[in-house]
Design an enzyme around this catalytic site. Structure first.
Site, PDB file in Angstrom:
ATOM      1  CE1 TYR A 278      -3.997  -1.963   0.046  1.00  0.00           C
ATOM      2  CE2 TYR A 278      -3.201  -2.972   2.067  1.00  0.00           C
ATOM      3  CZ  TYR A 278      -4.113  -2.924   1.028  1.00  0.00           C
ATOM      4  OH  TYR A 278      -5.126  -3.846   0.983  1.00  0.00           O
TER       5      TYR A 278
ATOM      6  CG  ASP B 168      -2.641 -12.656   6.058  1.00  0.00           C
ATOM      7  OD1 ASP B 168      -3.046 -13.810   5.880  1.00  0.00           O
ATOM      8  OD2 ASP B 168      -3.388 -11.661   5.959  1.00  0.00           O
TER       9      ASP B 168
ATOM     10  CG  HIS C 275       2.834  -7.845  -2.078  1.00  0.00           C
ATOM     11  ND1 HIS C 275       2.042  -6.951  -1.404  1.00  0.00           N
ATOM     12  CD2 HIS C 275       3.663  -8.368  -1.150  1.00  0.00           C
ATOM     13  CE1 HIS C 275       2.375  -6.943  -0.131  1.00  0.00           C
ATOM     14  NE2 HIS C 275       3.378  -7.783   0.056  1.00  0.00           N
TER      15      HIS C 275
ATOM     16  CE1 TYR D  93      -8.581  -3.831   2.611  1.00  0.00           C
ATOM     17  CE2 TYR D  93      -8.886  -2.718   4.701  1.00  0.00           C
ATOM     18  CZ  TYR D  93      -8.180  -3.597   3.915  1.00  0.00           C
ATOM     19  OH  TYR D  93      -7.078  -4.241   4.422  1.00  0.00           O
ATOM     20  NE  ARG D  94      -4.407  -0.862   4.610  1.00  0.00           N
ATOM     21  CZ  ARG D  94      -3.925  -1.838   5.378  1.00  0.00           C
ATOM     22  NH1 ARG D  94      -4.591  -2.970   5.533  1.00  0.00           N
ATOM     23  NH2 ARG D  94      -2.776  -1.685   5.998  1.00  0.00           N
TER      24      ARG D  94
HETATM   25  C1  EUG Z   1      -4.308  -9.282   2.812  1.00  0.00           C
HETATM   26  C2  EUG Z   1      -5.461  -8.933   3.484  1.00  0.00           C
HETATM   27  C3  EUG Z   1      -5.843  -7.609   3.532  1.00  0.00           C
HETATM   28  C4  EUG Z   1      -5.079  -6.642   2.910  1.00  0.00           C
HETATM   29  C5  EUG Z   1      -3.923  -6.989   2.257  1.00  0.00           C
HETATM   30  C6  EUG Z   1      -3.542  -8.313   2.215  1.00  0.00           C
HETATM   31  C7  EUG Z   1      -3.956 -10.688   2.760  1.00  0.00           C
HETATM   32  C8  EUG Z   1      -3.035 -11.213   1.966  1.00  0.00           C
HETATM   33  C9  EUG Z   1      -7.974  -8.026   4.462  1.00  0.00           C
HETATM   34  O1  EUG Z   1      -6.956  -7.161   4.149  1.00  0.00           O
HETATM   35  O2  EUG Z   1      -5.500  -5.352   2.967  1.00  0.00           O
HETATM   36  C10 EUG Z   1      -2.739 -12.625   1.956  1.00  0.00           C
END
Ligand code: EUG
Length: 598
Positions: A144, A204, A447, A528-529
């Protein structure tokens, strides 16, 4: 051994890796670096990036003044070669996962406050010199934008380096209060030290800031997975340098103490204002309270589904289970291709073509893995005592196993290196690093997330998934969906994995993002972001009634920050002095014109 043995640990650095994961971190870095062809750094093409409308002399004078106040260790000029580093050794100078030129979104300097009063002083200094500041908690918002400022030449305020204490852990009430530099790893360790039966909720990956992730409205996977919803109480430095406490913190405690219900009741009297300090540039959060989850019995499981087309039916089964809170946490639904990727092996293990990873190759690949020939994998966890988990699992099995060919597995039935064991940790509040493994998919991997909110309904899920998959195909990317189910809606996370050494891949990643944002918005889906670069475009999609939301945000921004010094452009909110001057980035063309302006 290579450079990996230098990975800092929590005992030496606030952002370090816990001792229990040191070897794992070494191995993960080793694997990732074995595919790296980029040099660690290259000489800078240009000098220090100046803030807008600021001469070198003004910047020098401003930095001298700030250094006088904070000391030599409190300010650092960003003039050294940029190092992308690695997850546990991430930069605060730029976005390690650059989607445009590495040197484009960089700060001019970094400052390291040690206290709230120093943060206040920095804000006053920024007002005096009209220099934009960009606060980061830890800067691990990878995918992000990381630590990068939206306005090149901003001064990054690295809050975490010297403000990283767990200020309070209340075992009886199951709450805590933290500073910006407390990572999930650190909060977990601190709680373990107390011996209290409390869980944290981790995303995560465990290296991020608890406070930073919550004000970006990030997500974890226990029943406390909505991080902002489980906040309680904030301390905020406003853009004029004054100090605010929200919630019960606004009511002074007895004898000058903090209010005893600061971490217990979220509101004060009057409007609830905490929300305006999330995903915004209205204040710098220096302290934040959180609710912790009492430790619980837990049982993770995996359910596999054989056909691509099972997707809508899976979603229909999920909704009532989520609404009834039979699914009490935030489970994940993943595509089978991720079963290959999370093994940590490169894409070329299975396929050498430059085009999209063919469906038949996914099938061939997963056939050889414990999951077998499947298309979708659901990772869930149930909580409570043994009897209650047993009865919940009976309901869940009978619902999902109505899909022909679906299979239910417990972690004990899968090999010890299977991804499920990482889900067991995450879903019981133990922060880990495993999720980094799918970065090995490509060399020099970075990513980027496309993260729309989707109703938990088969028709909507089908529309968004088809749209995302079609556009990934058009722009030449493998589709890596991770769907995080919150209840009535799902956070559909499309993980775009690209080679950051490859300009064409970066261009295509940007193109894919831009087109997904606009196509999804036409169907009524919004993010959402988002990554820094796409903030303006995403903000614009929330344009109901001629941009009423934007106008409201701008009104607040102008009232609180008349000089426009705090994080201009964050989440698409621009101060008055920047508006109408083509700062908004809404496409590749806009980017060029902004670049020309700088
Ligand atoms: C993930 C989950 C997110 C996010 C970015 C990555 C998961 C990656 C639910 O939010 O904003 C495996």
């Amino acid at each position: 051994m290579s450079s990996s043995s230098r990975i800092p640990t929590l005992t030496t650095t606030h952002s370090g890796v816990p001792a229990r994961l040191k070897n794992e971190a070494d191995a993960a870095k080793e694997r990732l670096y074995s595919l790296k062809t980029l040099p660690d750094s290259v000489p800078r093409k240009s000098n220090v990036k100046l803030p807008p409308n600021t001469s070198q002399e003004t910047l020098d004078a401003a930095i001298t003044a700030l250094t006088k106040f904070l000391g030599k260790d409190g300010v650092e000029i960003n003039n050294k070669p940029l190092v992308d580093g690695w997850y546990m050794e991430h930069p605060n100078t730029h976005d390690a996962y650059h989607v445009i030129d590495q040197e484009e979104m960089v700060c001019s300097a970094i400052t390291y406050p040690s206290s709230t009063s120093e943060v206040q002083a920095i804000v006053k200094w920024a007002n005096e010199y009209t220099i934009p500041i960009w606060p980061i908690s830890m800067g691990r918002n990878i995918g992000y934008g990381g630590a990068a400022p939206r306005v090149p030449g901003s001064v990054v305020v690295d809050l975490g380096r010297n403000m990283n204490k767990v200020l309070k852990i209340d075992g009886g009430n199951a709450t805590c209060m933290v500073e910006p530099g407390v990572s999930y790893f650190k909060l977990y360790e601190e709680i373990q030290k107390t011996g209290l039966p409390l869980w944290i909720d981790t995303p995560d990956l465990g290296g991020g800031s608890v406070l930073g992730n919550a004000i970006d409205r990030g997500v974890g996977y226990t029943p406390y997975g909505d991080h902002f919803a489980n906040r309680c109480g904030m301390e905020v430095v406003l853009p004029d340098g004054s100090l605010l406490r929200t919630g019960m913190g606004a009511l002074p405690g007895k004898n000058g103490e903090d209010n005893p219900t600061w971490e217990s009741f979220q509101h004060a009297y009057g409007p609830s204002i905490d929300g305006i300090f999330s995903q915004s540039n209205f204040g710098i959060v220096t302290k934040m309270g959180f609710w912790l989850m009492p430790a619980s019995g837990h049982q993770s499981y995996m359910i596999t589904f054989p056909r691509e087309d099972d997707f809508p039916q899976i979603v229909e089964i999920i909704r009532p289970l989520a609404l009834k809170r039979v699914l009490g946490n935030i489970p994940q639904l993943r595509h089978a291709i991720q079963e290959l990727a999370v093994t940590g092996q490169p894409r070329t293990t299975w396929y050498n073509g430059p085009d999209r990873f063919p469906r038949e190759v996914v099938r061939e690949g997963v056939k050889k893995l414990p999951v077998g020939d499947v298309s979708w994998v659901f990772y869930g966890t149930q909580y409570g005592d043994e009897a209650s988990i047993f009865s919940q699992l009976e309901i869940i099995k009978s619902a999902f196993l109505s899909i022909p060919g679906s299979k239910f597995y417990l972690p004990s039935e899968l090999p010890s290196d299977h991804y499920i064991h990482s889900r067991v940790s995450v879903c019981s509040g133990v922060p880990v690093l495993k999720e980094l493994d799918w970065l090995n998919w490509k060399p020099n991997a970075a990513h980027l997330f496309f993260s729309p909110i989707v109703p938990t309904s088969s028709s909507h899920a089908k529309i968004i998934h088809t749209l995302i998959d079609r556009l990934h195909e058009k722009w030449g990317f493998d589709t890596f969906p991770t769907i995080c189910v919150a209840g009535r809606e799902m956070h559909y996370i499309a993980n775009i994995v690209y080679n950051r050494a490859n300009e064409d891949e970066k261009r295509r990643a940007r193109g894919l993002m831009r087109e997904m944002i606009s196509e999804a918005a036409k169907e009524g889906f919004g993010e959402y972001r988002t990554h820094l670069l796409f903030a303006d475009q995403v903000a614009k999609t929330y344009g109901w009634n001629g941009g009423a939301l934007r106008r409201f945000n701008e009104t607040i921004k102008d009232a609180l920050d008349p000089k426009g010094i705090l994080a201009p452009g964050r989440n698409g909110i621009w101060p008055k002095s920047y508006r109408g001057k083509r700062w908004e980035l809404v496409g590749e063309e806009a980017k060029k014109s902004v670049k020309a302006r700088l």
